[in-house]
Design a protein around this motif. Structure first.
Motif, PDB file in Angstrom:
ATOM      1  N   GLN A  17       0.907  -1.267  -0.074  1.00 57.38           N
ATOM      2  CA  GLN A  17      -0.115  -0.074  -0.111  1.00 57.38           C
ATOM      3  C   GLN A  17       0.992   1.159   0.022  1.00 57.38           C
ATOM      4  OE1 GLN A  17      -2.851   0.046   3.250  1.00 57.38           O
ATOM      5  NE2 GLN A  17      -3.583   1.976   2.473  1.00 57.38           N
ATOM      6  N   ARG A  18       1.874   1.318   0.754  1.00 57.56           N
ATOM      7  CA  ARG A  18       2.699   2.467   0.881  1.00 57.56           C
ATOM      8  C   ARG A  18       3.522   2.575  -0.589  1.00 57.56           C
ATOM      9  NH1 ARG A  18       8.268   3.880   1.363  1.00 57.56           N
ATOM     10  NH2 ARG A  18       8.660   5.464   2.942  1.00 57.56           N
ATOM     11  N   GLU A  19       3.767   1.537  -1.196  1.00 64.73           N
ATOM     12  CA  GLU A  19       4.383   1.601  -2.597  1.00 64.73           C
ATOM     13  C   GLU A  19       3.307   2.225  -3.562  1.00 64.73           C
ATOM     14  OE1 GLU A  19       6.361  -1.336  -4.459  1.00 64.73           O
ATOM     15  OE2 GLU A  19       7.544  -2.183  -2.771  1.00 64.73           O
ATOM     16  N   LYS A  20       2.163   1.886  -3.624  1.00 63.48           N
ATOM     17  CA  LYS A  20       1.186   2.560  -4.174  1.00 63.48           C
ATOM     18  C   LYS A  20       0.853   4.053  -4.169  1.00 63.48           C
ATOM     19  CE  LYS A  20      -1.551  -1.583  -5.042  1.00 63.48           C
ATOM     20  NZ  LYS A  20      -2.856  -2.456  -5.102  1.00 63.48           N
ATOM     21  N   ILE A  21       1.027   4.276  -2.785  1.00 63.12           N
ATOM     22  CA  ILE A  21       0.701   5.885  -2.250  1.00 63.12           C
ATOM     23  C   ILE A  21       1.968   6.762  -2.924  1.00 63.12           C
ATOM     24  CG2 ILE A  21       0.542   7.572  -0.439  1.00 63.12           C
ATOM     25  CD1 ILE A  21      -1.111   5.134   0.930  1.00 63.12           C
ATOM     26  N   ILE A  22       3.208   6.299  -2.425  1.00 63.09           N
ATOM     27  CA  ILE A  22       4.348   7.219  -3.008  1.00 63.09           C
ATOM     28  C   ILE A  22       4.279   7.267  -4.392  1.00 63.09           C
ATOM     29  CG2 ILE A  22       5.436   6.538  -0.773  1.00 63.09           C
ATOM     30  CD1 ILE A  22       7.193   4.497  -2.536  1.00 63.09           C
ATOM     31  N   LYS A  23       3.693   6.681  -5.311  1.00 65.11           N
ATOM     32  CA  LYS A  23       3.513   6.915  -6.724  1.00 65.11           C
ATOM     33  C   LYS A  23       2.985   8.050  -6.896  1.00 65.11           C
ATOM     34  CE  LYS A  23       3.831   2.110  -8.222  1.00 65.11           C
ATOM     35  NZ  LYS A  23       3.380   0.953  -8.878  1.00 65.11           N
ATOM     36  N   THR A  24       2.050   8.587  -6.043  1.00 64.69           N
ATOM     37  CA  THR A  24       1.366   9.792  -6.218  1.00 64.69           C
ATOM     38  C   THR A  24       1.332  10.850  -5.289  1.00 64.69           C
ATOM     39  OG1 THR A  24      -0.358   8.733  -4.867  1.00 64.69           O
ATOM     40  CG2 THR A  24      -0.820   8.445  -7.286  1.00 64.69           C
ATOM     41  N   LEU A  25       1.847  10.606  -4.127  1.00 66.36           N
ATOM     42  CA  LEU A  25       2.243  11.423  -2.990  1.00 66.36           C
ATOM     43  C   LEU A  25       3.600  11.455  -2.558  1.00 66.36           C
ATOM     44  CD1 LEU A  25      -1.028  10.881  -0.830  1.00 66.36           C
ATOM     45  CD2 LEU A  25      -0.549  12.588  -2.429  1.00 66.36           C
ATOM     46  N   PRO A  26       4.021  12.479  -2.154  1.00 69.17           N
ATOM     47  CA  PRO A  26       5.691  12.485  -1.610  1.00 69.17           C
ATOM     48  C   PRO A  26       5.627  11.798  -0.477  1.00 69.17           C
ATOM     49  CG  PRO A  26       4.488  14.474  -1.091  1.00 69.17           C
ATOM     50  CD  PRO A  26       3.569  13.800  -2.179  1.00 69.17           C
ATOM     51  N   GLU A  27       7.014  11.381   0.004  1.00 66.20           N
ATOM     52  CA  GLU A  27       7.032  10.504   1.304  1.00 66.20           C
ATOM     53  C   GLU A  27       6.875  11.178   2.615  1.00 66.20           C
ATOM     54  OE1 GLU A  27      10.595   8.273   1.277  1.00 66.20           O
ATOM     55  OE2 GLU A  27      10.394   7.403  -0.745  1.00 66.20           O
ATOM     56  N   THR A  28       6.697  12.653   2.415  1.00 67.05           N
ATOM     57  CA  THR A  28       6.554  13.639   3.573  1.00 67.05           C
ATOM     58  C   THR A  28       5.124  13.743   3.825  1.00 67.05           C
ATOM     59  OG1 THR A  28       6.763  15.364   2.217  1.00 67.05           O
ATOM     60  CG2 THR A  28       8.938  14.621   3.333  1.00 67.05           C
ATOM     61  N   SER A  29       4.458  13.049   3.220  1.00 68.42           N
ATOM     62  CA  SER A  29       2.807  13.432   3.198  1.00 68.42           C
ATOM     63  C   SER A  29       2.420  12.598   4.529  1.00 68.42           C
ATOM     64  CB  SER A  29       2.134  13.071   2.006  1.00 68.42           C
ATOM     65  OG  SER A  29       2.161  11.539   1.854  1.00 68.42           O
ATOM     66  N   SER A  30       1.185  13.157   4.878  1.00 66.48           N
ATOM     67  CA  SER A  30       0.373  12.594   6.007  1.00 66.48           C
ATOM     68  C   SER A  30       0.215  10.967   5.922  1.00 66.48           C
ATOM     69  CB  SER A  30      -0.458  13.249   6.686  1.00 66.48           C
ATOM     70  OG  SER A  30      -1.589  13.670   5.513  1.00 66.48           O
ATOM     71  N   ALA A  31      -0.172  10.804   4.855  1.00 65.69           N
ATOM     72  CA  ALA A  31      -0.633   9.488   4.352  1.00 65.69           C
ATOM     73  C   ALA A  31       0.364   8.355   4.513  1.00 65.69           C
ATOM     74  CB  ALA A  31      -1.313   9.273   3.048  1.00 65.69           C
ATOM     75  N   VAL A  32       1.726   8.765   3.991  1.00 69.26           N
ATOM     76  CA  VAL A  32       2.687   7.917   4.122  1.00 69.26           C
ATOM     77  C   VAL A  32       3.165   7.757   5.319  1.00 69.26           C
ATOM     78  CG1 VAL A  32       5.167   7.459   3.192  1.00 69.26           C
ATOM     79  CG2 VAL A  32       3.340   8.678   1.697  1.00 69.26           C
ATOM     80  N   GLU A  33       3.324   8.913   5.960  1.00 63.31           N
ATOM     81  CA  GLU A  33       3.739   8.933   7.385  1.00 63.31           C
ATOM     82  C   GLU A  33       2.610   7.774   8.615  1.00 63.31           C
ATOM     83  OE1 GLU A  33       3.922  12.827   9.209  1.00 63.31           O
ATOM     84  OE2 GLU A  33       5.785  13.485   8.002  1.00 63.31           O
ATOM     85  N   THR A  34       1.554   7.796   8.012  1.00 66.07           N
ATOM     86  CA  THR A  34       0.476   7.120   9.095  1.00 66.07           C
ATOM     87  C   THR A  34       0.838   5.745   8.746  1.00 66.07           C
ATOM     88  OG1 THR A  34      -1.331   8.723   8.548  1.00 66.07           O
ATOM     89  CG2 THR A  34      -1.891   6.463   9.248  1.00 66.07           C
ATOM     90  N   ILE A  35       1.054   5.273   7.224  1.00 71.20           N
ATOM     91  CA  ILE A  35       1.622   3.801   7.083  1.00 71.20           C
ATOM     92  C   ILE A  35       2.795   3.465   7.637  1.00 71.20           C
ATOM     93  CG2 ILE A  35       2.048   2.393   4.926  1.00 71.20           C
ATOM     94  CD1 ILE A  35      -0.078   3.798   3.343  1.00 71.20           C
ATOM     95  N   ASP A  36       3.784   4.606   7.675  1.00 70.26           N
ATOM     96  CA  ASP A  36       5.055   4.049   8.383  1.00 70.26           C
ATOM     97  C   ASP A  36       4.993   3.969   9.800  1.00 70.26           C
ATOM     98  OD1 ASP A  36       6.203   4.275   5.889  1.00 70.26           O
ATOM     99  OD2 ASP A  36       7.148   6.417   6.306  1.00 70.26           O
TER     100      ASP A  36
END
Length: 790
Positions: free
Chosen positions: A362-381
């Motif tokens: 899911q993280r790989e899919k999200i970082i294709k559209t959003l930067p790694e500093t976004s809140s969505a990526v931080e939540t998954i991390d």
């Protein structure tokens, strides 16, 4: 008070109605401009539709399956509106519009090269009927600047007079290219090729692709692309969905592929060791002459086999735990290695590993559209960090248990080895070799079983994508829309002349209609005189029946009605705002009109600065008003009769004095009017314009009535405020307005039948502002107006 307000309101509403009627009539009279505008706009629309490349819409719909659909957790969160499939679907929408997928489509279909053929109206792009495919290995700058023509033959292509074979990378003036023949049927031998930058093509495709979700909680996506070539759009959507499907399957099979790779590596090692052990047994038996062991040795071998098998399984699990520890300690990155779970049977640990793998996907899919500093990526991390911590705790507990079991099996093996020492040497050696064979064989069988299970899981993976409707192009273009184009044409054809007519009126600073006068000033309008063709400044006579003569007679009647004292002499002061508004002409003809009614009338030329009346009457100005006021002539010497009008007399201006205003302020000016009143019924005083000098204001006290001249399409609107001020402050006695020089073609007033109703034509304008009357017996036909336009 309320009655007065009601009257004012009615007057205002009536004025608005009259204004709109005036506009309608004005536009109606300019109907030919609307006809020309509609004709031009229609021609432009026809050419636009004829030469514009139509754009078609290609649509396809796909279903994004949800693996967790129907789970209790998801249903509860949906009810709380804390989680919905829409969030996942939106991520898939961005993935479908990603540059990575589009670049794969461009590379496979060759969209970076366009192929054109000459058409009847314009060059047309071809896709399916194209028999040639050009692969751009390395293009130079010239290739992107201009298209080039290619001749397709059966065995080669011709580019700028040079032949190139199929299937080979060749050097051309446009770079390294490879020509590939797609079909034996060459429908278009002559084509024009345009090489485009891949980044520009990808950007255009990503921009033109529209993805929508029909319903909020629906996981069906509608893919739409607008293109001038429907076949190209269908191929693009087909391959885009195909590459998206492959990428989805690749993500889902990461765990199984890593496990297969791990098992295959282990099988190679075990197979090699098992072969060596079997060769050792064969060699030992041959050299020692041993055929079989005793029954006791057989039982012993079975125990050793079971113990060693369990010990090897523990070793495999400990190896898997070591890889799992490396995975737990690693940071989430793109393409992270998923740990192999071979041999691990703890359901809790396997569930945590599966959860971690799903979070990483899911993280790989999200970082294709959003930067790694976004809140969505931080939540998954954060979720990954917690999950990996749980995995680490479970792995530690399991490792302790496995180490205890390993020690137990090692202790058991130590006892068995003590027993081995009591066995005869030959049998003991054979037993050791057989034991190794049994262990390696069992481990090899176990790995083969796991490999088949993993391969079965890998093969049974199903894509989350399902094509609901394959791509299909609409038969009718979405642009240009013929009805919309013609509607815009009709609208513009009507608005353009309307706007320019309104703009002409808006920037016109001169008085164009009667309503403009009534809106600013309350001075009564006592006469209106049309601009006509005259041969002489003195138009009114006892026999004249022209429009101008009748209007002067109407002015005479209005003046007589306004004169409340019929017993005394009437003094009429004629003035205007600026020179050229026709006050001298009106004064002369008004005096003549009054004279032919058996009234004694005298006309005074009091415009000493720019006199005109003596020129109109062709009378000398040797002696006149200036001589009388300077006490250089008597009244009898300056009063002159007008030829052809027995009751009309004229006093010229005389020599031009340097101080007219001072002369008008003398007592002799007062005596002049008093003496004239005793002998004449009407005194008409032609005075200078009040916008330039103050002479008329000085003479106003000697008059019973003031006739203020306004000229149509000549007098500035700004002067109306001055007229209103003079009227409100009563600077002139019994003030009235006369609208002079009305031009019928200029739409002075919608309900005034100048020209047409009387049957008078117009040819030229004289120095007096009027032209000679040319009487016609009937109106001109309607088509002569159109003819005059040509």
């Amino acid at each position: 008070m309320s009655s007065a307000n009601s009257k004012t309101s009615d007057f205002g509403n009536e004025a608005v109605k009259e204004y709109y009627k005036f506009l309608l009539i004005r536009y109606y009279k300019n109907w030919y401009w609307f006809a020309i505008s509609l004709a031009v706009c229609t021609a432009v629309a026809y050419l636009y539709l004829r030469y514009t490349q139509p754009t078609y819409s290609v649509q396809s719909s796909v279903l994004i399956k949800d693996e967790q659909a129907g789970s209790a957790k998801e249903n509860i969160l949906q009810e709380l509106d804390m989680f919905s499939p829409k969030k996942v679907v939106e991520n898939e929408m961005e993935i479908l519009k990603s540059r990575a997928l589009t670049e794969k489509v461009v590379d496979e279909l060759g969209f970076d090269v366009s192929y054109m053929v000459e058409g009847r109206l314009r060059d047309q792009e071809i896709f399916i009927d194209n028999a040639l495919r050009i692969y751009v290995v390395k293009a130079n700058d010239i290739a992107f600047q201009k298209p080039f023509e290619i001749l397709i033959n059966k065995n080669q292509v011709v580019l700028e007079g040079v032949s190139y074979p199929y299937g080979k990378v060749v050097k051309t003036p446009y770079g390294l290219l490879q020509f590939q023949k797609r079909s034996a049927n060459i429908a278009h031998p002559n084509i024009t090729v345009k090489i485009n930058h891949k980044d520009d093509v990808v950007n255009d495709l990503v921009t033109s692709l529209k993805i929508s979700q029909p319903r909020r909680f629906s996981s069906i996506l509608v893919l739409t692309q607008e293109t001038t070539l429907p076949e190209k759009g269908v191929a693009y959507l087909n391959r885009l969905v195909h590459f998206y499907d492959l990428a989805s399957l690749e993500d889902k099979n990461k765990v199984a592929s890593n496990t297969l790779r791990f098992v295959d590596d282990r099988l190679k090692i075990i197979a090699k060791e098992l072969t060596n052990v079997e060769q050792n047994i064969e060699t030992y038996k041959t050299s020692s002459g041993i055929v079989d062991l005793s029954a006791e040795s057989t039982v012993f071998l079975e125990k050793v086999k079971d113990s060693d098998t369990q010990l090897n399984q523990v070793a495999i699990q400990l190896g898997a735990l070591q890889e799992l520890e490396k995975y737990v300690q690693s940071k989430p990155t793109k393409g992270s290695i998923v740990p192999a779970t071979i041999g691990l049977e703890d359901p809790t640990l396997l569930g945590l590993i599966k959860q971690a793998v799903e979070l990483e996907l899911q993280r790989e899919k999200i970082i294709k559209t959003l930067p790694e500093t976004s809140s969505a990526v931080e939540t998954i991390d954060n979720q990954l960090r917690i999950t990996k911590a749980n995995i680490s705790d479970n792995a530690t507990s399991l490792k302790k248990a496995l180490l205890n079991a390993q020690r137990k099996f090692q202790s058991s093996n130590a006892k068995l080895e003590a027993f081995i020492r009591s066995v005869p040497t030959k049998e003991r050696k054979l037993l050791d070799i057989s034991r190794q064979q049994s262990i390696k064989g069992g481990l090899y069988t176990y790995l083969l079983q796991k490999r088949e299970e993993t391969a079965l899981s890998y093969a049974s993976t199903v894509s989350d994508l399902r094509v609901v409707d394959p791509p299909k192009a609409n038969s009718t273009p979405v642009r240009p829309i013929r009805r919309l184009v013609f509607f815009i044409t009709l609208t513009l054809g009507l608005l353009i002349p309307t706007f320019f007519i309104w703009l002409t009126d808006f920037f016109n600073s001169k008085i164009a209609r009667k309503g403009q006068i009534e809106e600013i000033t309350k001075v009564p309008i006592i006469g209106e005189v049309v601009q006509a063709n005259v041969s002489s400044p003195l138009e009114v006579s006892a026999t004249s029946r022209s429009v101008l003569s009748e209007q002067i007679r109407a002015l005479r009647t209005n003046i007589q009605f306004l004169n409340t004292d019929n017993e005394s002499s009437q003094t009429i002061l004629v003035t205007s705002s600026i020179s050229g508004e026709g006050k001298s002409f009106i004064s002369l003809n008004l005096a003549a009109s009054l004279a032919i009614t058996d009234r004694k009338v005298i006309l005074l030329e009091l415009d000493l600065r720019k006199p005109k009346l003596h020129k109109y009457l062709n009378i000398s100005t040797a002696k006149g008003v200036s001589n009388y006021l300077a006490n250089q002539a008597t009244l009898d010497e300056i009063v002159l009769p007008v030829e052809g009008y027995p009751n009309l007399y004229f006093i010229p201006c005389g020599p031009t004095p340097p101080n007219p205003s001072e002369l008008f302020s003398t007592e002799r000016m007062k005596r002049l009017f008093n003496d004239l009143k005793e002998s004449f019924d009407f005194i008409i005083a032609d005075t200078p314009p009040i916008g330039l000098v103050s002479d008329a204001l000085i003479l106003a006290k000697y008059s019973n009535m003031t006739l203020y001249i306004i000229r149509h399409m000549y007098t500035q609107k700004a002067y109306l405020k001055n007229i209103a001020t003079h009227y409100s402050e009563k600077r002139f006695n019994n003030m009235g307005l006369l609208i002079n020089g009305i031009i019928p073609k200029k739409d002075y007033e919608y309900n005034y039948g100048y020209g047409g109703d009387y049957g008078y034509g117009y040819s030229y304008t004289s120095e007096y502002g009027y032209s000679e009357d040319k009487v016609t017996k009937s109106k001109k036909p309607w088509y002569t107006k159109i003819t005059n336009l040509w």
